[in-house]
Design an enzyme around this catalytic site. Structure first.
Site, mmCIF file in Angstrom:
data_model
loop_
_atom_site.group_PDB
_atom_site.id
_atom_site.type_symbol
_atom_site.label_atom_id
_atom_site.label_comp_id
_atom_site.label_asym_id
_atom_site.label_seq_id
_atom_site.Cartn_x
_atom_site.Cartn_y
_atom_site.Cartn_z
ATOM 1 N N TYR A 292 0.807 -1.219 0.000
ATOM 2 C CA TYR A 292 0.000 0.000 0.000
ATOM 3 C C TYR A 292 0.844 1.275 0.000
ATOM 4 O O TYR A 292 0.500 2.257 -0.613
ATOM 5 C CB TYR A 292 -0.873 0.068 1.255
ATOM 6 C CG TYR A 292 -1.957 -0.974 1.351
ATOM 7 C CD1 TYR A 292 -2.749 -1.308 0.268
ATOM 8 C CD2 TYR A 292 -2.216 -1.594 2.572
ATOM 9 C CE1 TYR A 292 -3.760 -2.251 0.391
ATOM 10 C CE2 TYR A 292 -3.223 -2.532 2.706
ATOM 11 C CZ TYR A 292 -3.993 -2.857 1.616
ATOM 12 O OH TYR A 292 -5.000 -3.781 1.734
ATOM 13 N N ALA B 60 -2.745 -10.449 1.644
ATOM 14 C CA ALA B 60 -2.033 -9.186 1.890
ATOM 15 C C ALA B 60 -3.019 -8.033 1.987
ATOM 16 O O ALA B 60 -2.824 -7.089 2.754
ATOM 17 C CB ALA B 60 -1.024 -8.931 0.775
ATOM 18 N N ASP B 61 -4.060 -8.099 1.222
ATOM 19 C CA ASP B 61 -5.014 -7.006 1.093
ATOM 20 C C ASP B 61 -6.241 -7.200 1.979
ATOM 21 O O ASP B 61 -7.058 -6.305 2.127
ATOM 22 C CB ASP B 61 -5.439 -6.937 -0.382
ATOM 23 C CG ASP B 61 -6.361 -5.767 -0.691
ATOM 24 O OD1 ASP B 61 -6.094 -4.670 -0.188
ATOM 25 O OD2 ASP B 61 -7.334 -5.959 -1.424
ATOM 26 N N LEU B 62 -6.350 -8.386 2.574
ATOM 27 C CA LEU B 62 -7.593 -8.738 3.259
ATOM 28 C C LEU B 62 -7.931 -7.741 4.364
ATOM 29 O O LEU B 62 -9.067 -7.265 4.474
ATOM 30 C CB LEU B 62 -7.477 -10.157 3.834
ATOM 31 C CG LEU B 62 -8.728 -10.744 4.464
ATOM 32 C CD1 LEU B 62 -9.881 -10.790 3.468
ATOM 33 C CD2 LEU B 62 -8.443 -12.145 4.984
#
Lengths: 343, 106, 528
Positions: A292, B60-62
């Site tokens: 991110y 990773a995005d959860l």
């Protein structure tokens, strides 16, 4: 007891000597202090609420303000005692707040927060307009500054502290003395039919090294119908915006600008090095995971890539080579990965 | 997870709701009805209709999605509905086996 | 004074005309008033705030009750939960013809929806189905309440919808919905007196994914708990027969929700909606955790008159001789060939078996019989387009042609895909790919996966899962895979190849379907 004191003193001393520290929130309820010189974790602090999101360090580097528990709680983190000093109770009775946007003034005594207030009536919700409040850090007392349109994700404050900049579907400039939006820089709402809407998502906040709050944008050019991307670069000190067009879209979450303001680095599944003067992408490399956010060392030579997946990856900004992988105790919560002020 | 006694009020409510499982009125979902937005990667597909532009791995995005309620139809959200969902698992990539999925039938 | 009286009367007329004075459904259940009354105020007309101004599907009410438990401290025993759901579905539910329009969603059919309003499409159906909306009826105020509800429930939706001004769009969408789906509808006025069916027998006709067409019957008997016990028998074209016993109940007059177990299935769920005339039920039954499998079925109420449920096999080649079984009810026990008609090209040579619920016949099809669909007649019973006459298998299709499976097997329930190969004739016009092509039904194909090159070198085929020779695709396990770049999941996209050689032919017919294998849904909604 004596040994313990000496230990505590040593820890405090080594802590004080660190000049390049970073903070980021991790699951389930912690803040990790990262040593950007030694490339290791320098400490962890347990927050009271879950998943710290935004982080704002105090100018003296002693405190960090953070939102937890689904952006509902505002906690004061003491970096010296490595504990939570207190929770700023700003939610009025009968309300629920969600906080998106947090910025501190230069003196460090006033926080500005963008809140989404919801009145929880017995059998229904009533949503009040999103608004910016100023919070007296000492007392927790709040004062409404101005209402803003839905969609504000982040806040910044100009150097003269006269204007708050709220990054939403457009950039809103709020005159703090006049309590109103006095200017808007259009992003989604372009006035010209030949300008494509600039789609940005300002949830990734780490602009302290350069003073440039940089967020990738995507647009469809109305003339050619081609998809394009670039960076919206906001100079936080004076509120000036530079839109840097870069070409065909590559999916990106966020970008960070180097201290000399000549380069930017953007991340998602790849890491992009961008020459801001020549307005071109100079290097692309695949990342170890989807990421991110990235922050950058004070000398601009190291990139600390994190957010999503429990790691910090250290990259060399010149070569985009991976230098080191540091495991984190939990998944980093979106969205801040902040450098602490030098002490 | 079933062996862990929920520590807060909201968690107990979630547990009660999970146990409720009323009768035969159930679970009517097979496929998603599309949520891929213009430049966001969707939950199931990327903007091009494939999976290579999705977050990798999804674990990773959860929590990014969970924390900020990004795909409310496919992922529980911490903002409102499932505050304690991730408590048993600090890092989804390492400990995803500890996560309970939320099915209407369970 | 007169003027005042006049304006009051005028006001009353206006109020009535707007439906304001009369709107709102009284809550007559003491249980609902007791358990929900702490927050939902009851007025002198026994109307409760919010509850009296909304009608929903049973699934919609289930979802609401669960949210009340999850977020607002409602503590219900499962038995009370069921009673409240039953009451709200009975008294604040959708009518048969209202339910019919969203039946595809209730029964988990994967269909592409047509959303008739641009604002609704953009503001609402980017996250959930149109059926979730069309499964509700609300007063204008209750539709308008949804804006604040959604903003409160999902504070970040404005970020996800940042490509549009969501609040402004919502202000356009909700008034349109208020006009389209008001609390009181003509259907409500017409059908709200409808009562659920009593016990009885229903003929069934259906198609079980991977297995093919079937006919049969299901009997409903009143159970001690006020619901019904069911007993179903389904017969397939190959002569095999499958039985299933179950139980269930009518929620409202027209929503049948049941469960069952049988010779080939441990635990099935049944979701059927009754037609407004009370004569047919349409729906699906499927394995408890796998709504993506199972069968689509129609049930015809058995009354005194003869009725045809279906014919098997349903397709005959020109020049062929065959034994056919026609399934139905109240057939005359002394049927002769002259009492039956299968269209001009097909001659009935003999009735080989007769019973009130079926008749077996020997037939032959003329070599020059007309290609197409034929109506059939058994005594006075009639069925349109029930039998297909074709000349040859021209091509095959693999169905679904585009599918989405989900990884699973450790924590997530995998979402499987049952592929089917169907044989097709080009139809009367001899041209493939248009509306007159004839689906000749399931054929036994061989199946393979093939790499799709959407992303070069990702070797998806190696990771996504496997397909059996029965056409069932089973996805691989969820979770990161360290063998792949970025430890990505076993997700990917592949081609699904089917190959079938028709009888008497040496050249196989081939086709392919596109399969996307994606990540699990970590939350599944009750009504999507």
């Amino acid at each position: 007891m004596k040994a313990l004191l000496i230990f505590a003193f040593t820890v405090a001393l080594s802590f004080a000597q660190e000049s390049e520290l970073y903070v980021l929130g991790v699951h389930p309820h912690g803040i990790v202090i990262f040593d950007g010189t030694r490339h290791e974790i320098a400490g962890q602090i347990q927050t009271r609420g879950r998943a710290p999101k935004e982080l704002v360090p105090s100018p003296d580097g002693k405190f960090v303000y953070t939102t937890t528990d689904g952006r509902a709680k505002l906690e004061v983190v003491n970096l010296e005692t490595r504990s939570i000093d207190r929770v700023l109770e700003i939610t009025p009775p009968g309300y629920r707040l969600t906080i998106y946007g947090l910025v501190l003034n230069g003196k460090g005594d006033r926080l500005y927060v963008h809140v989404k207030p919801v009145r929880e009536l017995i059998d229904r919700y009533v949503v009040d307009p999103p608004q910016i409040w100023s919070v007296d850090v000492a007392t927790g007392k709040t004062q409404k500054v101005a209402e803003v349109p839905q969609g504000v994700a982040a806040l910044a404050l100009t150097k003269d502290e006269r204007k708050l900049i709220a990054w939403g579907r457009d950039l809103y400039y709020i005159d703090v003395a006049q309590n109103r939006i006095t200017d808007t820089f259009p992003l989604m709402n372009q006035p010209s039919p030949t300008a494509g809407a600039l789609n940005t998502l300002a949830l990734f906040i780490q602009f302290e090294r350069s003073g440039i709050f940089s967020i990738p944008y995507y647009t469809r050019d109305p003339i050619t119908a081609k998809d394009l991307m670039g960076l919206v670069n906001l100079d936080v000190a004076n509120g000036k915006v530079d839109v840097v067009e870069l070409g065909s879209p590559i999916p990106l979450y966020s970008a960070v600008v180097s201290p000399d303001r000549k380069h930017a680095y953007a991340v998602m599944n790849q890491l992009l090095a961008i020459d801001l003067e020549k307005k071109r992408i100079t290097q692309i490399t695949d990342l170890e995971r989807t990421r991110y956010v990235a922050n950058i060392s004070r000398d601009g030579k190291r990139l600390f890539v994190s957010g999503a997946a429990p790691f910090i990856h250290v990259y060399d900004t010149a070569t985009l080579q991976l230098i080191k992988t540091i495991e984190l105790p939990g998944d980093p919560s979106v969205t801040s990965f902040r450098a602490l002020p030098a002490r | 997870m079933n062996h862990v006694k929920p520590v807060n009020r909201k968690a107990r409510m979630v547990e009660r709701a999970a146990k409720h499982g009323a009768g035969d009125v159930k679970a009517l979902q097979s496929l998603p009805l599309g949520c891929s937005l213009i430049f966001d990667p969707g939950w199931e597909t990327d903007a091009a209709g494939g999976v290579s532009g999705l977050c990798q791995p999804v674990e990773a995005d959860l929590y990014g999605c969970y924390d900020d309620c990004w795909w409310p139809a496919q992922v529980p959200d911490q903002l409102t509905n499932y505050l304690s969902w991730s408590d048993s698992c600090a890092a989804a990539e390492r400990d995803w086996r500890k996560l309970d999925l939320i099915y209407p039938d369970r | 004074m007169d003027a005042v009286r006049f304006s009051l009367a005028a006001l009353g007329v206006i109020l009535l005309a707007n439906g304001l004075a009369a709107e709102g459904l009284p809550v007559k259940s003491e249980l609902v008033r007791a358990r929900c009354g702490a927050c939902h105020q009851v007025d002198s007309e026994q109307r409760m705030s919010r509850i009296s101004y909304v009608r929903k599907t049973p699934e919609g009410w289930e979802e609401t009750i669960q949210r009340m438990m999850r977020l607002h401290g409602l503590d219900l025993t499962p038995a009370d939960g069921r009673k409240i759901e039953q009451y709200l579905s009975d008294s604040h539910g959708l009518t048969a013809s209202e339910l019919e329009k969203v039946a595809y969603s209730l029964a988990s059919e994967d269909v592409e929806e047509q959303v008739p309003n641009g604002a609704v499409k953009s503001a609402c159906t980017t996250c959930h189905s149109y059926a979730k909306i069309a499964g509700q009826r609300r007063t204008r105020q209750e539709w308008l309440n949804l804006k604040d509800f959604l903003l409160a429930m999902f504070p970040s939706l404005v970020y996800q919808h940042r490509f549009e001004d969501w609040p402004a769009l919502c202000d356009k969408a909700l008034p349109w919905l208020a006009d389209e789906f008001p609390l009181e509808t003509p259907e409500w006025k017409r059908e709200s007196g409808q009562r659920p069916p009593q016990e009885g027998r229903w003929l069934v006709r259906g198609h079980q994914l991977g297995k093919g067409d079937y006919v049969g019957a299901i009997t409903y008997r009143t159970a001690a708990d006020g619901g019904f016990e069911t007993e179903a028998v389904r017969q397939f074209a190959d002569g095999s027969s499958v039985s299933m016993n179950g139980r269930g109940q009518w929620l409202g007059a027209s929503a049948w929700r049941g469960s069952g177990h049988g010779s080939e299935i441990d635990r099935a769920r049944e979701v059927f909606q009754l037609s407004a005339d009370g004569k047919t039920q349409n729906g699906r039954w499927f394995p408890f955790q796998h709504p993506e499998q199972g069968a689509k079925e129609v049930r015809y109420r058995v009354d005194g008159s003869p009725r045809i449920a279906g014919i098997m096999p349903g397709a005959l080649r020109r020049g062929a001789s065959a034994v056919l079984r026609i399934y139905g009810s109240n057939f005359n026990p002394s049927l002769e060939p002259r009492d039956l008609n299968l269209g001009d090209g097909t001659t009935i040579d003999k009735v080989s078996e007769r019973a009130s619920d079926h008749v077996n016949i020997q037939v032959h099809v003329a070599a020059d019989a007309k290609i197409g669909k034929c109506d059939i007649t058994v005594g006075v019973a009639h069925m349109d387009s029930a039998l297909t006459i074709y000349d040859k298998v021209d091509y095959i299709r693999a169905l679904p042609e585009k599918a989405l499976a989900r990884l699973g097997g450790v924590r997530a329930v995998p979402r499987l895909i049952q592929f089917e190969a169907h044989a097709f004739s080009n139809g009367p016009d001899g041209i493939p790919g248009n509306a007159d092509d004839l689906d000749l039904g399931l054929v036994k194909a061989s199946w393979t996966l093939e790499e799709s090159f959407t992303t070069p070198n990702d070797e998806d085929k190696k990771y996504v899962g496997s397909i059996g020779q029965d056409g069932l695709f089973t996805p691989a396990q969820e979770g990161p895979n360290p063998q792949r770049q970025r430890s990505t999941n076993n997700a990917g996209d592949v081609w699904v190849n089917a190959s079938y050689t028709p009888e008497g032919s040496t050249a196989p017919l081939k086709t392919r379907a596109y399969l996307l294998v994606s990540v699990p849904a970590y939350r599944e909604l009750i009504s999507q």
